[in-house]
Motif scaffolding. Structure first.
Motif: not given
Length: 631
Positions: A98-105
């Motif tokens: 999620a951090d790497k792709l800038f999205i929520s879990e």
């Protein structure tokens, strides 16, 4: 919105001119990056389209910006696959994803579920253990899916030409290729499409560089080049291009371009010249890097031509980096957007070369590597040529174009549709709305002026049948090419033989017929010690640790009865030699061969063949039978 969401929203709004990373938002709002993702997700729910997210971070979407493309989710799925691919054994934490792709879990979990559905028939599986995610599956399945993604990025040949065309402006890339090929034909030299494209690419880059005032500086590394056939070809081609496009090449440029023609005439002196130009540490670094790329991305880069051309390019970069003289051309930046997977692999190559040789890469230099890689993949894709469909339709109110568009949409990119004006050229399937044409052209397919679903199903079935025939004929040619009578051992009695003695006999014959050198046995035994090459189906496939054979071939030994080979009884031994320059086409054949040999019934049939011709006939029959079970 609550106060945190308002803080996030206002910060993005005040920095709308750029992408903002999650850790920057977290620091400003004094919250964790996980809270940033959750708050962004809630803002998106309340205000759809207000916030953009991508691999670059988050951004406020004002009226002047375009919305996130509909393919964004598909792009994320590809990025997830790549991240999992690189960490298949170790796995990756879902929060890190999620951090790497800038999205929520929750979005990550949704994308993972979509990937699971795509993997349904691929042999790949996504497994989760707590918050850790793993990609399970065999080497072949990973490679097949990776290649499908790469080929899905578009038509390399046409789109790469567009990128280069933008770089060189008014000069036609196709005309440049024709000019080069014309000079080679004068000397009766034939080269592959990939080699021609690669040579044209380097001339195009050189022409653009000269036009911008960046000439190649003397290195003193080529040396004694003027007497080689490669240099003569370089002069001929350079002079022809100079005359056509009024671009003057210096002597140093011609020496550099001569490296592109190395190996075309299999001249030993030329290979020595390459060694003089490309330093040993550059070659060793590149070999190591490409091996790592193959292992990480599961793609086949074993092409001698590709290695030589890329080695020359890296060596040139190595010299230029010492003077901080990098290739710069902003028109190549569209490669980064058009071919994200190829570019990702090129970044990986660049980073590893940078680490080993201590040189820097700018984005343009990475784009040049992407051009090399894209050209290679395009040449590999030619192994699966599109089916040529000829269309003869009534030209009434442009209905022929309507039919063409509908067929192309239904049949996809693996089909090339040619219209009536060109139908007399070679084609695989003839489709027509004319009863008269059907009566005259045997095997043609009749469709209604407005094609129905039944028409499309009938066409698709015919195309599938033809694809199988084309693939079978290709494998038949490879069987005739690689499985030879001179390397065939018929119904050997293994009673007094050990597996090691069998390997000695087979290598001796390979050496006698110049397929391998005397030290080949040592490499075969080294591979056998690493892990026995016998399989449960009853076949053993001994081979060298490295691709170092003089010629590619397959030595076959059928036996009267089974012999114990490590863990399994074996009745058929297949010893393979692979020349690096033939690895690409050899792999196409051998993958099919291995598929057949994995079935014990097939191994039994082949081992009982009465002689060489019988063996080949049975093998071709098994190829046809295995193709008929596809789909």
């Amino acid at each position: 919105m609550n106060h945190r969401q308002k803080d996030v929203f206002r910060y993005l709004q005040s920095h709308s001119e750029r992408w903002v990373l999650s850790n920057e938002l977290a620091e400003f709002c004094r919250i964790s990056t996980r809270s940033v993702r959750n708050n962004i997700s809630k803002i998106k729910d309340e205000m759809p389209g207000a916030i953009l997210s991508s691999s670059q971070g988050y951004r406020f979407a004002n009226s002047e910006q375009t919305a996130v493309p509909s393919s964004e989710a598909e792009s994320r799925e590809t990025q997830i696959f790549l991240l999992l691919l690189k960490k298949s054994d170790l796995g990756i934490n879902i929060f890190d994803l999620a951090d790497k792709l800038f999205i929520s879990e929750s979005t990550v979990r949704t994308d993972l579920q979509k990937l699971r559905k795509k993997f349904a028939d691929s042999g790949l599986k996504i497994k989760t253990k707590g918050n850790e995610v793993f990609l399970n599956g065999g080497e072949r399945a990973k490679r097949k899916y990776m290649v499908s993604l790469l080929y899905g990025e578009g038509d390399f040949k046409n789109q790469l030409k567009v990128s280069v065309q933008n770089m060189i402006g008014f000069i036609s890339m196709s005309e440049l290729e024709a000019t080069i090929q014309g000079q080679l034909k004068k000397k009766n030299i034939k080269i592959s499409t990939y080699t021609l494209y690669n040579i044209a690419l380097h001339f195009a880059i050189g022409m653009a560089r000269i036009r911008e005032g960046h000439a190649i500086k003397a290195t003193g590394k080529v040396g004694r080049i003027a007497s080689t056939p490669a240099y003569e070809l370089s002069v001929d081609v350079s002079d022809a291009i100079s005359e056509r496009y009024q671009v003057q090449f210096s002597e140093l440029e011609k020496e550099y371009f001569s490296l592109l023609f190395i190996g075309i005439q299999n001249d030993i002196q030329e290979e020595k010249m390459l060694s003089n130009y490309v330093q040993s540490d550059v070659k060793e670094a590149l070999k190591s890097v490409l091996a790592s790329v193959e292992e990480t991305y599961h793609i086949d880069l074993r092409s001698h031509d590709f290695f030589v051309k890329l080695a020359v390019h890296i060596q040139s970069l190595y010299y230029r980096s010492q003077f901080d003289s990098y290739a710069r051309n902003s028109s190549l930046q569209d490669i980064k957007a058009s071919y994200p997977l190829i570019y990702d692999i090129s970044v990986y190559i660049a980073s590893m070369i940078q680490e080993r040789l201590d040189i820097d890469f700018n984005d343009d230099e990475i784009s040049f590597i992407a051009l090399h890689l894209g050209a290679l993949l395009e040449s590999q894709q030619k192994m699966d040529q599109p089916i040529r469909v000829a269309l003869i339709a009534e030209n009434y109110h442009s209905i022929d174009q309507v039919i063409k568009d509908k067929l192309q949409t239904a049949l996809g990119k693996h089909v090339s549709i040619i219209d009536e004006a060109a139908y007399k050229e070679e084609y695989d399937v003839l489709i027509t709305t004319s009863r008269r044409v059907v009566s005259k052209q045997a095997g043609s397919v009749f469709i209604n002026p407005l094609p129905t679903n039944s028409d499309l199903v009938r066409i698709q079935n015919r195309i599938i049948s033809i694809q199988k025939q084309v693939q079978d004929r290709e494998i038949y040619r490879y069987i005739d090419r690689f499985i030879l009578r001179e390397l065939y051992f018929n119904q050997t009695d293994p009673v007094y033989l050990t597996p090691a003695e069998i390997r000695q006999q087979m290598v001796a014959r390979l050496v006698r017929h110049h397929y391998a050198d005397k030290d080949y046995l040592e490499s075969v035994e080294k591979r056998e010690q690493m892990s026995p090459t016998s399989f449960p189906s009853g076949v053993a496939i001994p081979h060298s640790v490295v691709l170092n054979a003089n010629k590619s071939g397959v030595s076959i030994m059928t036996m009267q009865e089974s012999i114990q080979w490590a863990y399994y009884p074996v009745r058929l031994v297949v010893m393979v030699t692979v020349n690096p320059q033939e690895a690409q086409i050899y792999n196409v054949f051998f993958e099919k061969f291995i598929e057949i040999l994995s079935d014990p019934v097939n191994v039994q049939l082949l081992s009982e063949a009465e002689g060489f011709e019988s063996f080949k006939m049975r093998l071709k029959t098994l190829v046809s039978d295995s193709s008929s079970t596809v789909e």
